[in-house]
Design a protein around this motif. Structure first.
Motif, PDB file in Angstrom:
ATOM      1  N   LEU A 131       0.859  -1.188   0.000  1.00 42.00           N
ATOM      2  CA  LEU A 131       0.000   0.000   0.000  1.00 42.00           C
ATOM      3  C   LEU A 131       0.890   1.231   0.000  1.00 42.00           C
ATOM      4  CD1 LEU A 131      -2.546  -1.086   2.748  1.00 42.00           C
ATOM      5  CD2 LEU A 131      -3.133  -0.666   0.361  1.00 42.00           C
ATOM      6  N   PRO A 132       1.342   1.694  -1.156  1.00 39.87           N
ATOM      7  CA  PRO A 132       2.245   2.859  -1.191  1.00 39.87           C
ATOM      8  C   PRO A 132       1.598   4.063  -0.511  1.00 39.87           C
ATOM      9  CG  PRO A 132       1.998   1.886  -3.372  1.00 39.87           C
ATOM     10  CD  PRO A 132       0.979   1.224  -2.502  1.00 39.87           C
ATOM     11  N   PRO A 133       2.308   4.708   0.402  1.00 39.56           N
ATOM     12  CA  PRO A 133       1.696   5.839   1.137  1.00 39.56           C
ATOM     13  C   PRO A 133       1.620   7.108   0.291  1.00 39.56           C
ATOM     14  CG  PRO A 133       3.925   5.438   1.916  1.00 39.56           C
ATOM     15  CD  PRO A 133       3.645   4.397   0.882  1.00 39.56           C
ATOM     16  N   ASN A 134       0.914   7.024  -0.836  1.00 37.39           N
ATOM     17  CA  ASN A 134       0.798   8.180  -1.736  1.00 37.39           C
ATOM     18  C   ASN A 134      -0.601   8.802  -1.718  1.00 37.39           C
ATOM     19  OD1 ASN A 134      -0.446   6.078  -2.958  1.00 37.39           O
ATOM     20  ND2 ASN A 134       0.907   5.978  -4.745  1.00 37.39           N
ATOM     21  N   THR A 135      -1.479   8.252  -0.863  1.00 35.95           N
ATOM     22  CA  THR A 135      -2.776   8.894  -0.620  1.00 35.95           C
ATOM     23  C   THR A 135      -2.962   9.005   0.889  1.00 35.95           C
ATOM     24  OG1 THR A 135      -3.999   6.817  -0.489  1.00 35.95           O
ATOM     25  CG2 THR A 135      -3.777   7.814  -2.679  1.00 35.95           C
ATOM     26  N   LEU A 136      -3.844   9.894   1.287  1.00 36.84           N
ATOM     27  CA  LEU A 136      -4.061  10.076   2.726  1.00 36.84           C
ATOM     28  C   LEU A 136      -4.560   8.779   3.353  1.00 36.84           C
ATOM     29  CD1 LEU A 136      -4.183  11.838   5.217  1.00 36.84           C
ATOM     30  CD2 LEU A 136      -6.468  12.567   4.516  1.00 36.84           C
ATOM     31  N   ALA A 137      -5.461   8.074   2.660  1.00 32.64           N
ATOM     32  CA  ALA A 137      -5.998   6.821   3.212  1.00 32.64           C
ATOM     33  C   ALA A 137      -4.879   5.796   3.393  1.00 32.64           C
ATOM     34  CB  ALA A 137      -7.084   6.271   2.290  1.00 32.64           C
ATOM     35  N   ASN A 138      -3.999   5.668   2.403  1.00 37.80           N
ATOM     36  CA  ASN A 138      -2.910   4.693   2.516  1.00 37.80           C
ATOM     37  C   ASN A 138      -1.923   5.070   3.616  1.00 37.80           C
ATOM     38  OD1 ASN A 138      -4.023   3.195   0.516  1.00 37.80           O
ATOM     39  ND2 ASN A 138      -2.351   3.439  -0.963  1.00 37.80           N
ATOM     40  N   VAL A 139      -1.678   6.363   3.776  1.00 30.70           N
ATOM     41  CA  VAL A 139      -0.807   6.804   4.879  1.00 30.70           C
ATOM     42  C   VAL A 139      -1.421   6.387   6.207  1.00 30.70           C
ATOM     43  CG1 VAL A 139       0.063   8.845   6.109  1.00 30.70           C
ATOM     44  CG2 VAL A 139       0.246   8.727   3.619  1.00 30.70           C
ATOM     45  N   GLU A 140      -2.735   6.606   6.341  1.00 30.75           N
ATOM     46  CA  GLU A 140      -3.421   6.261   7.591  1.00 30.75           C
ATOM     47  C   GLU A 140      -3.404   4.752   7.834  1.00 30.75           C
ATOM     48  OE1 GLU A 140      -5.168   8.203   9.852  1.00 30.75           O
ATOM     49  OE2 GLU A 140      -4.593  10.089   8.935  1.00 30.75           O
ATOM     50  N   ILE A 141      -3.635   3.973   6.780  1.00 31.21           N
ATOM     51  CA  ILE A 141      -3.641   2.513   6.933  1.00 31.21           C
ATOM     52  C   ILE A 141      -2.259   2.022   7.357  1.00 31.21           C
ATOM     53  CG2 ILE A 141      -3.950   0.334   5.692  1.00 31.21           C
ATOM     54  CD1 ILE A 141      -5.918   1.982   3.855  1.00 31.21           C
ATOM     55  N   ASN A 142      -1.222   2.543   6.698  1.00 34.41           N
ATOM     56  CA  ASN A 142       0.139   2.159   7.080  1.00 34.41           C
ATOM     57  C   ASN A 142       0.441   2.559   8.513  1.00 34.41           C
ATOM     58  OD1 ASN A 142       2.046   0.849   5.084  1.00 34.41           O
ATOM     59  ND2 ASN A 142       1.085   2.390   3.762  1.00 34.41           N
ATOM     60  N   MET A 143      -0.102   3.713   8.932  1.00 33.19           N
ATOM     61  CA  MET A 143       0.136   4.187  10.296  1.00 33.19           C
ATOM     62  C   MET A 143      -0.466   3.225  11.311  1.00 33.19           C
ATOM     63  SD  MET A 143      -0.562   8.049  11.710  1.00 33.19           S
ATOM     64  CE  MET A 143      -0.021   8.834  10.208  1.00 33.19           C
ATOM     65  N   VAL A 144      -1.640   2.673  10.983  1.00 33.68           N
ATOM     66  CA  VAL A 144      -2.265   1.696  11.885  1.00 33.68           C
ATOM     67  C   VAL A 144      -1.379   0.464  12.033  1.00 33.68           C
ATOM     68  CG1 VAL A 144      -4.200   0.087  12.106  1.00 33.68           C
ATOM     69  CG2 VAL A 144      -4.623   2.464  11.488  1.00 33.68           C
ATOM     70  N   TRP A 145      -0.877  -0.048  10.903  1.00 35.10           N
ATOM     71  CA  TRP A 145      -0.032  -1.247  10.979  1.00 35.10           C
ATOM     72  C   TRP A 145       1.301  -0.932  11.638  1.00 35.10           C
ATOM     73  CZ3 TRP A 145      -2.511  -5.467  10.972  1.00 35.10           C
ATOM     74  CH2 TRP A 145      -3.664  -5.594  10.228  1.00 35.10           C
ATOM     75  N   ASP A 146       1.830   0.280  11.433  1.00 29.86           N
ATOM     76  CA  ASP A 146       3.029   0.711  12.167  1.00 29.86           C
ATOM     77  C   ASP A 146       2.751   0.675  13.670  1.00 29.86           C
ATOM     78  OD1 ASP A 146       4.411   1.178   9.851  1.00 29.86           O
ATOM     79  OD2 ASP A 146       4.234   3.361   9.909  1.00 29.86           O
ATOM     80  N   GLY A 147       1.557   1.128  14.049  1.00 32.74           N
ATOM     81  CA  GLY A 147       1.193   1.152  15.464  1.00 32.74           C
ATOM     82  C   GLY A 147       1.105  -0.242  16.052  1.00 32.74           C
ATOM     83  N   ILE A 148       0.553  -1.190  15.287  1.00 36.81           N
ATOM     84  CA  ILE A 148       0.470  -2.572  15.783  1.00 36.81           C
ATOM     85  C   ILE A 148       1.883  -3.141  15.952  1.00 36.81           C
ATOM     86  CG2 ILE A 148      -0.263  -4.914  15.142  1.00 36.81           C
ATOM     87  CD1 ILE A 148      -2.780  -3.544  13.928  1.00 36.81           C
ATOM     88  N   PHE A 149       2.758  -2.842  14.989  1.00 33.27           N
ATOM     89  CA  PHE A 149       4.156  -3.262  15.097  1.00 33.27           C
ATOM     90  C   PHE A 149       4.801  -2.658  16.351  1.00 33.27           C
ATOM     91  CE2 PHE A 149       8.498  -1.760  14.179  1.00 33.27           C
ATOM     92  CZ  PHE A 149       9.151  -2.968  14.068  1.00 33.27           C
TER      93      PHE A 149
END
Lengths: 172, 96
Positions: free
Chosen positions: A44-62
């Motif tokens: 999910l390349p973080p090139n849209t706001l939604a993808n940035v947010e989704i990646n942030m959630v998985w970063d948080g779980i990590f």
């Protein structure tokens, strides 16, 4: 060497703390400060706001699991401090922390970067020399940790009294 | 000294008001409504993209290293089976 010297509790505590600290270095430095990759940035390349947010959630779980590793390491360290046969060695603790950090780089690098391919160190380059350097840093940290652990083992005796030892008042 | 303290005391109430205004300004922008629990088009899209059929595989991919870390640490803690047998049968001088 002391009659019953048990290095294992201190080694495992330091290794878990090192894994946690290594995970936080990865997460804080690469995911947040430099933002050169995120947890699922290859998918999910973080090139849209939604993808940035989704990646942030998985970063948080990590990060949450990394936090759990650190807490478990501290618990093991606390327990090691109460065992009378465990040497209270700063070198062994420091070496095992480095060993844990190196172990984090190796396992996370091999699994996530190379086998699963969910992200890479510098995402815009894909699988690159940076991923090799990440693994190399892991090996180097583990070797450094082993060297420090060995020097700590060679000149360590049990120096803390354990929980049942009589308390000596200060100045006595 | 007295003048300095008085000066700080006088300026202090303006700072919280400034922070409050800044926070209100920040939350009034559309980007602040993009969080996974926000009730906004982007927030709903984020939720949809997290809790879909890929949630389980993504969770597995994210946490997979951690059981391996715990396994290696457990191995470090208890030692290999040969070590444990030796340690149980004879008092060890040095357990690693």
């Amino acid at each position: 060497m002391n009659a019953r010297t048990n290095f294992r509790p201190l080694l495992s505590a330091g290794t878990l703390i090192g894994i946690g600290m290594g995970g936080f270095v990865d997460g804080i430095l690469f995911h947040q400060i430099l933002q050169i990759h995120n947890m699922l940035s290859a998918r999910l390349p973080p090139n849209t706001l939604a993808n940035v947010e989704i990646n942030m959630v998985w970063d948080g779980i990590f990060h949450a699991f990394t936090w759990v590793m650190t807490v478990l390491g501290i618990c093991l360290l606390w327990r090691a401090g109460s065992l009378p046969d465990v040497p209270w060695s700063a070198r062994i603790l420091a070496g095992s922390c480095l060993q844990g950090w190196g172990l984090f780089n190796l396992v996370e690098g091999i699994l996530n970067h190379h086998l699963l391919g969910i992200h890479h160190v510098v995402e815009r380059f894909g699988l690159s020399v940076a991923d090799g350097a990440f693994l190399g840093a892991g090996v180097l940290l583990m070797v450094m940790g082993q060297v420090i652990i060995r020097t700590g083992r060679s000149n360590t005796t049990v120096t803390h009294p354990g929980p049942n030892a009589p308390r000596i008042p200060p100045g006595a | 000294m007295v003048h300095h303290c008085h000066h700080r005391y006088r300026r202090l109430p303006g700072f919280p008001v400034f922070c409050l205004l800044l926070a209100l300004l920040a939350t009034s922008t559309p980007h602040a409504d993009a969080c996974p629990v926000c009730d906004s088009p982007t927030g709903r899209e984020v939720r949809r993209e997290i809790f879909n059929e890929e949630f389980g595989p993504n969770l597995l991919r994210t946490v997979l290293p951690f059981p391996i870390f715990l396994g290696i640490t457990a191995f470090l803690y208890v030692g290999p089976p040969s070590f444990r047998r030796r340690n149980e049968s004879t008092p060890a001088e040095d357990t690693l």
